[in-house]
Design a protein around this motif. Sequence first.
Motif, PDB file in Angstrom:
ATOM      1  N   MET A 105       0.810  -1.215   0.000  1.00 22.21           N
ATOM      2  CA  MET A 105       0.000   0.000   0.000  1.00 22.21           C
ATOM      3  C   MET A 105       0.847   1.272   0.000  1.00 22.21           C
ATOM      4  N   GLU A 106       2.068   1.219   0.539  1.00 22.73           N
ATOM      5  CA  GLU A 106       2.921   2.407   0.571  1.00 22.73           C
ATOM      6  C   GLU A 106       4.048   2.350  -0.455  1.00 22.73           C
ATOM      7  N   GLY A 107       4.030   1.360  -1.337  1.00 22.11           N
ATOM      8  CA  GLY A 107       5.070   1.235  -2.359  1.00 22.11           C
ATOM      9  C   GLY A 107       5.664  -0.161  -2.358  1.00 22.11           C
ATOM     10  N   TYR A 108       6.782  -0.334  -3.056  1.00 24.20           N
ATOM     11  CA  TYR A 108       7.436  -1.640  -3.099  1.00 24.20           C
ATOM     12  C   TYR A 108       7.791  -2.119  -1.689  1.00 24.20           C
ATOM     13  N   ASP A 109       7.574  -3.430  -1.451  1.00 21.33           N
ATOM     14  CA  ASP A 109       8.018  -4.108  -0.232  1.00 21.33           C
ATOM     15  C   ASP A 109       7.477  -3.454   1.034  1.00 21.33           C
ATOM     16  N   THR A 110       6.199  -3.080   1.001  1.00 20.69           N
ATOM     17  CA  THR A 110       5.545  -2.531   2.184  1.00 20.69           C
ATOM     18  C   THR A 110       4.328  -3.395   2.533  1.00 20.69           C
ATOM     19  N   ALA A 111       3.613  -3.023   3.568  1.00 19.92           N
ATOM     20  CA  ALA A 111       2.469  -3.808   4.045  1.00 19.92           C
ATOM     21  C   ALA A 111       1.417  -3.958   2.947  1.00 19.92           C
ATOM     22  N   PRO A 112       0.683  -5.068   2.938  1.00 22.13           N
ATOM     23  CA  PRO A 112      -0.286  -5.334   1.865  1.00 22.13           C
ATOM     24  C   PRO A 112      -1.499  -4.412   1.919  1.00 22.13           C
ATOM     25  N   PHE A 113      -2.242  -4.399   0.824  1.00 19.28           N
ATOM     26  CA  PHE A 113      -3.532  -3.706   0.763  1.00 19.28           C
ATOM     27  C   PHE A 113      -4.566  -4.537   1.534  1.00 19.28           C
ATOM     28  N   PRO A 114      -5.382  -3.912   2.388  1.00 15.83           N
ATOM     29  CA  PRO A 114      -6.415  -4.682   3.087  1.00 15.83           C
ATOM     30  C   PRO A 114      -7.440  -5.308   2.146  1.00 15.83           C
ATOM     31  N   ALA A 115      -7.844  -4.572   1.118  1.00 13.48           N
ATOM     32  CA  ALA A 115      -8.795  -5.093   0.127  1.00 13.48           C
ATOM     33  C   ALA A 115      -8.684  -4.244  -1.127  1.00 13.48           C
ATOM     34  N   VAL A 116      -8.491  -4.882  -2.276  1.00 17.79           N
ATOM     35  CA  VAL A 116      -8.362  -4.190  -3.560  1.00 17.79           C
ATOM     36  C   VAL A 116      -9.653  -4.367  -4.353  1.00 17.79           C
ATOM     37  N   ARG A 117     -10.172  -3.267  -4.868  1.00 15.83           N
ATOM     38  CA  ARG A 117     -11.402  -3.317  -5.653  1.00 15.83           C
ATOM     39  C   ARG A 117     -11.145  -3.373  -7.152  1.00 15.83           C
ATOM     40  N   ARG A 118     -10.043  -2.744  -7.598  1.00 11.10           N
ATOM     41  CA  ARG A 118      -9.735  -2.778  -9.031  1.00 11.10           C
ATOM     42  C   ARG A 118      -8.351  -2.196  -9.256  1.00 11.10           C
TER      43      ARG A 118
END
Length: 298
Positions: A105-118
């Motif tokens: 979510m903050e760029g390469y090699d950072t914490a994952p997105f909680p939920a992606v819609r598209r």
Amino acid sequence: DPARRLVRVFSGGDEPGRILSRTPPTGDTTVRHSRLDLRIPGWIAIDSGGDHVFIQSFEAEAERPYTPEQGVQERPSAELSLIKRLPSRILHLSETDELLGVLGMEGYDTAPFPAVRRLLAGAGGTLYVLHETSEGDLAISSYREGALLNRFTSFAAGTEDERRKFFVEWEALVPGPDGSFAIGSVVLRRKANYEMAERLIYRIDGPNSEPRELLRTDDPSDFFAWSRADGGFYLINSEEDGSRALFKIYSPEGEYLNNRLIVFPEQRASWRETFFNLEGQIFSTRLSLGQYEIYEWQ
């Protein structure tokens, strides 16, 4: 194909040009295979030149509502219906399937997105991710070369009185074609029966700009569709039997301009989803005679 943990890449025609997966697929060995640990693939975006490929990769196991042996007509097609709303990252590939980075979510090699819609791919390798934050807000984040460029987020829509009287539901937040603005759609729902009272359309002219209300409508058959390059937007109104879709076109000031009608030929039940890409082109998907087809409307 989430069930088989692979992605088929088509360059025109009915057969894939290559397959991306951790292990080579069984069966036809004439299709080129690129080894890539996709985990469970989700949304995919490719820029217009094919130079940048972005694939959502889920972090954990998910339920399988169908088995790979089921027919294609039995597989659900609705957004996120195949997989739980799980954390995910995005694999960034080159045109030769080289892994350039793994985006959080903050760029390469950072914490994952909680939920992606598209996912939406723009010019110059820019990626727009429509997602939710850990607080449950809607957001549009844009990235280039693994770095976060900017982020639009949902806000407290409606008046203070409306927020007391109604459930305020954010249903969409989408970027303009160049990412310089965002259009959002909010529904006010009555607390007694959850029926729609009004739909509010907003434009945000920059990540730090005050949102501007463009339109209010109480017609429950009008749904938000997408943004327009000039800062306006589309609403969609479908026939009750689903045989056609009317796109209402609005100006950057929220004024109605004209409309565009799409009529679905042949069997209506075979047509599935209609959607826009970043450039405002309209596409529909169809399942016909066991074939999955994509159409562009001119």
